[in-house]
Design a protein around this motif. Structure first.
Motif, PDB file in Angstrom:
ATOM      1  N   LEU A 255      -9.244  12.764   3.326  1.00 24.92           N
ATOM      2  CA  LEU A 255      -8.479  11.590   3.721  1.00 24.92           C
ATOM      3  C   LEU A 255      -8.418  11.531   5.237  1.00 24.92           C
ATOM      4  O   LEU A 255      -7.775  12.363   5.877  1.00 24.92           O
ATOM      5  N   THR A 256      -9.146  10.570   5.821  1.00 25.96           N
ATOM      6  CA  THR A 256      -9.163  10.451   7.269  1.00 25.96           C
ATOM      7  C   THR A 256      -8.682   9.068   7.696  1.00 25.96           C
ATOM      8  O   THR A 256      -8.842   8.083   6.970  1.00 25.96           O
ATOM      9  N   VAL A 257      -8.096   9.046   8.896  1.00 25.57           N
ATOM     10  CA  VAL A 257      -7.678   7.791   9.519  1.00 25.57           C
ATOM     11  C   VAL A 257      -8.305   7.720  10.902  1.00 25.57           C
ATOM     12  O   VAL A 257      -8.661   8.750  11.481  1.00 25.57           O
ATOM     13  N   VAL A 258      -8.435   6.487  11.403  1.00 27.36           N
ATOM     14  CA  VAL A 258      -8.971   6.255  12.744  1.00 27.36           C
ATOM     15  C   VAL A 258      -8.142   5.187  13.438  1.00 27.36           C
ATOM     16  O   VAL A 258      -7.411   4.432  12.796  1.00 27.36           O
ATOM     17  N   SER A 259      -8.314   5.120  14.726  1.00 30.86           N
ATOM     18  CA  SER A 259      -7.647   4.096  15.521  1.00 30.86           C
ATOM     19  C   SER A 259      -8.225   2.729  15.190  1.00 30.86           C
ATOM     20  O   SER A 259      -9.449   2.572  15.097  1.00 30.86           O
ATOM     21  N   LYS A 260      -7.354   1.732  15.036  1.00 29.87           N
ATOM     22  CA  LYS A 260      -7.832   0.363  14.834  1.00 29.87           C
ATOM     23  C   LYS A 260      -8.545  -0.141  16.079  1.00 29.87           C
ATOM     24  O   LYS A 260      -9.356  -1.054  16.004  1.00 29.87           O
TER      25      LYS A 260
ATOM     26  N   THR B  62      -7.266   3.637   7.348  1.00 25.81           N
ATOM     27  CA  THR B  62      -7.992   4.596   6.529  1.00 25.81           C
ATOM     28  C   THR B  62      -9.488   4.448   6.767  1.00 25.81           C
ATOM     29  O   THR B  62     -10.033   3.348   6.742  1.00 25.81           O
ATOM     30  N   LYS B  63     -10.141   5.570   7.018  1.00 27.94           N
ATOM     31  CA  LYS B  63     -11.604   5.592   7.187  1.00 27.94           C
ATOM     32  C   LYS B  63     -12.259   6.107   5.909  1.00 27.94           C
ATOM     33  O   LYS B  63     -13.165   5.502   5.382  1.00 27.94           O
ATOM     34  N   HIS B  64     -11.781   7.257   5.422  1.00 27.51           N
ATOM     35  CA  HIS B  64     -12.311   7.844   4.183  1.00 27.51           C
ATOM     36  C   HIS B  64     -11.156   8.268   3.292  1.00 27.51           C
ATOM     37  O   HIS B  64     -10.158   8.805   3.777  1.00 27.51           O
ATOM     38  N   ASP B  65     -11.301   8.024   2.009  1.00 22.68           N
ATOM     39  CA  ASP B  65     -10.337   8.485   1.009  1.00 22.68           C
ATOM     40  C   ASP B  65     -11.140   8.879  -0.218  1.00 22.68           C
ATOM     41  O   ASP B  65     -11.401   8.077  -1.107  1.00 22.68           O
TER      42      ASP B  65
ATOM     43  N   MET C 213     -23.626  17.168  21.467  1.00 19.89           N
ATOM     44  CA  MET C 213     -22.614  17.510  20.502  1.00 19.89           C
ATOM     45  C   MET C 213     -21.373  16.687  20.816  1.00 19.89           C
ATOM     46  O   MET C 213     -21.049  16.466  21.978  1.00 19.89           O
ATOM     47  N   LYS C 214     -20.684  16.234  19.767  1.00 22.61           N
ATOM     48  CA  LYS C 214     -19.433  15.517  19.963  1.00 22.61           C
ATOM     49  C   LYS C 214     -18.469  15.847  18.831  1.00 22.61           C
ATOM     50  O   LYS C 214     -18.888  16.311  17.763  1.00 22.61           O
ATOM     51  N   ILE C 215     -17.211  15.631  19.096  1.00 16.16           N
ATOM     52  CA  ILE C 215     -16.189  15.877  18.072  1.00 16.16           C
ATOM     53  C   ILE C 215     -16.251  14.746  17.059  1.00 16.16           C
ATOM     54  O   ILE C 215     -16.227  13.569  17.412  1.00 16.16           O
ATOM     55  N   TYR C 216     -16.323  15.101  15.783  1.00 14.93           N
ATOM     56  CA  TYR C 216     -16.418  14.134  14.692  1.00 14.93           C
ATOM     57  C   TYR C 216     -15.065  13.943  14.017  1.00 14.93           C
ATOM     58  O   TYR C 216     -14.643  12.833  13.744  1.00 14.93           O
ATOM     59  N   VAL C 217     -14.400  15.061  13.728  1.00 21.25           N
ATOM     60  CA  VAL C 217     -13.128  15.007  13.014  1.00 21.25           C
ATOM     61  C   VAL C 217     -12.233  16.138  13.511  1.00 21.25           C
ATOM     62  O   VAL C 217     -12.723  17.201  13.907  1.00 21.25           O
ATOM     63  N   THR C 218     -10.963  15.875  13.549  1.00 29.92           N
ATOM     64  CA  THR C 218      -9.964  16.903  13.813  1.00 29.92           C
ATOM     65  C   THR C 218      -8.885  16.716  12.757  1.00 29.92           C
ATOM     66  O   THR C 218      -8.861  15.688  12.077  1.00 29.92           O
ATOM     67  N   SER C 219      -8.006  17.682  12.594  1.00 33.84           N
ATOM     68  CA  SER C 219      -7.071  17.566  11.478  1.00 33.84           C
ATOM     69  C   SER C 219      -5.649  17.934  11.861  1.00 33.84           C
ATOM     70  O   SER C 219      -5.416  18.618  12.858  1.00 33.84           O
ATOM     71  N   VAL C 220      -4.733  17.422  11.057  1.00 32.66           N
ATOM     72  CA  VAL C 220      -3.350  17.876  11.066  1.00 32.66           C
ATOM     73  C   VAL C 220      -3.039  18.264   9.629  1.00 32.66           C
ATOM     74  O   VAL C 220      -3.490  17.610   8.688  1.00 32.66           O
ATOM     75  N   PHE C 221      -2.315  19.366   9.478  1.00 31.67           N
ATOM     76  CA  PHE C 221      -1.910  19.796   8.148  1.00 31.67           C
ATOM     77  C   PHE C 221      -0.686  18.996   7.728  1.00 31.67           C
ATOM     78  O   PHE C 221       0.286  18.889   8.486  1.00 31.67           O
ATOM     79  N   VAL C 222      -0.734  18.439   6.529  1.00 28.29           N
ATOM     80  CA  VAL C 222       0.366  17.612   6.038  1.00 28.29           C
ATOM     81  C   VAL C 222       0.867  18.132   4.702  1.00 28.29           C
ATOM     82  O   VAL C 222       0.104  18.649   3.891  1.00 28.29           O
ATOM     83  N   ASP C 223       2.171  17.998   4.499  1.00 28.70           N
ATOM     84  CA  ASP C 223       2.802  18.480   3.270  1.00 28.70           C
ATOM     85  C   ASP C 223       2.441  17.619   2.063  1.00 28.70           C
ATOM     86  O   ASP C 223       2.410  18.108   0.942  1.00 28.70           O
ATOM     87  N   ASP C 224       2.211  16.335   2.295  1.00 30.01           N
ATOM     88  CA  ASP C 224       1.952  15.385   1.216  1.00 30.01           C
ATOM     89  C   ASP C 224       0.964  14.345   1.756  1.00 30.01           C
ATOM     90  O   ASP C 224       1.310  13.586   2.662  1.00 30.01           O
TER      91      ASP C 224
ATOM     92  N   SER D 208     -14.265   6.010  16.357  1.00 32.13           N
ATOM     93  CA  SER D 208     -13.758   7.130  17.147  1.00 32.13           C
ATOM     94  C   SER D 208     -13.599   8.371  16.270  1.00 32.13           C
ATOM     95  O   SER D 208     -13.931   8.372  15.083  1.00 32.13           O
ATOM     96  N   ILE D 209     -13.071   9.389  16.864  1.00 33.68           N
ATOM     97  CA  ILE D 209     -12.811  10.639  16.157  1.00 33.68           C
ATOM     98  C   ILE D 209     -11.870  10.372  14.988  1.00 33.68           C
ATOM     99  O   ILE D 209     -10.879   9.658  15.120  1.00 33.68           O
ATOM    100  N   GLU D 210     -12.197  10.952  13.851  1.00 35.15           N
ATOM    101  CA  GLU D 210     -11.366  10.788  12.662  1.00 35.15           C
ATOM    102  C   GLU D 210     -10.297  11.875  12.631  1.00 35.15           C
ATOM    103  O   GLU D 210     -10.548  13.015  13.019  1.00 35.15           O
ATOM    104  N   LEU D 211      -9.121  11.504  12.159  1.00 35.71           N
ATOM    105  CA  LEU D 211      -8.029  12.453  11.969  1.00 35.71           C
ATOM    106  C   LEU D 211      -7.930  12.740  10.475  1.00 35.71           C
ATOM    107  O   LEU D 211      -7.640  11.845   9.682  1.00 35.71           O
TER     108      LEU D 211
END
Length: 128
Positions: free
Chosen positions: A40-45, A28-31, A1-12, A50-53
């Motif tokens: 909407l996910t981002v990843v490290s360049k 941007t990884k997914h939009d 098992m591994k972490i795939y995605v984690t999140s931050v709550f954003v106003d906009d 890596s894990i998606e945010l």
């Protein structure tokens, strides 16, 4: 098992995407449109596999008071590691990012905390 995605709550989501890509340097990884919001996910360049945010909308009624309480208590919503905290702190300050805690050493760890302009405090960490 591994972490795939984690999140931050954003106003906009669009404002968050611009901050996280243009200021922090993620890409941007997914939009994917999902009605009024997006998956909407981002990843490290540095590691595109890596894990998606997930830039998660703050639309659930429990989220705004939760985010406000964390920020009021100085608790970061997420932590990102960096190789050189002083260098990254200066780079981000030059881009107009507001820090609420300057780089500080805690034994083997150096920390700094900034405001992501989307309702969150984000911690930068450099491990010895």
């Amino acid at each position: 098992m591994k972490i795939y995605v984690t999140s931050v709550f954003v106003d906009d989501q669009q404002k968050a995407l611009e901050f996280y890509t243009e200021k922090l340097g993620f890409e941007t990884k997914h939009d994917i449109p999902l009605g009024e919001s997006r998956w909407l996910t981002v990843v490290s360049k540095e590691d595109e596999n890596s894990i998606e945010l997930l830039l998660e909308p703050s639309s659930h009624p429990a989220v705004p008071p939760f985010k406000k309480a964390l920020a009021a208590d100085g608790i970061p919503a997420a932590s990102f590691s960096v190789e050189d905290l002083e260098k990254e702190h200066q780079r981000l300050q030059d881009l107009g990012v507001t820090f609420v805690q300057a780089p500080t050493s805690f034994g083997e760890v150096k920390l700094a905390v900034f405001d992501d302009t989307c309702g969150n405090l984000i911690q930068l960490v450099q491990l010895a």
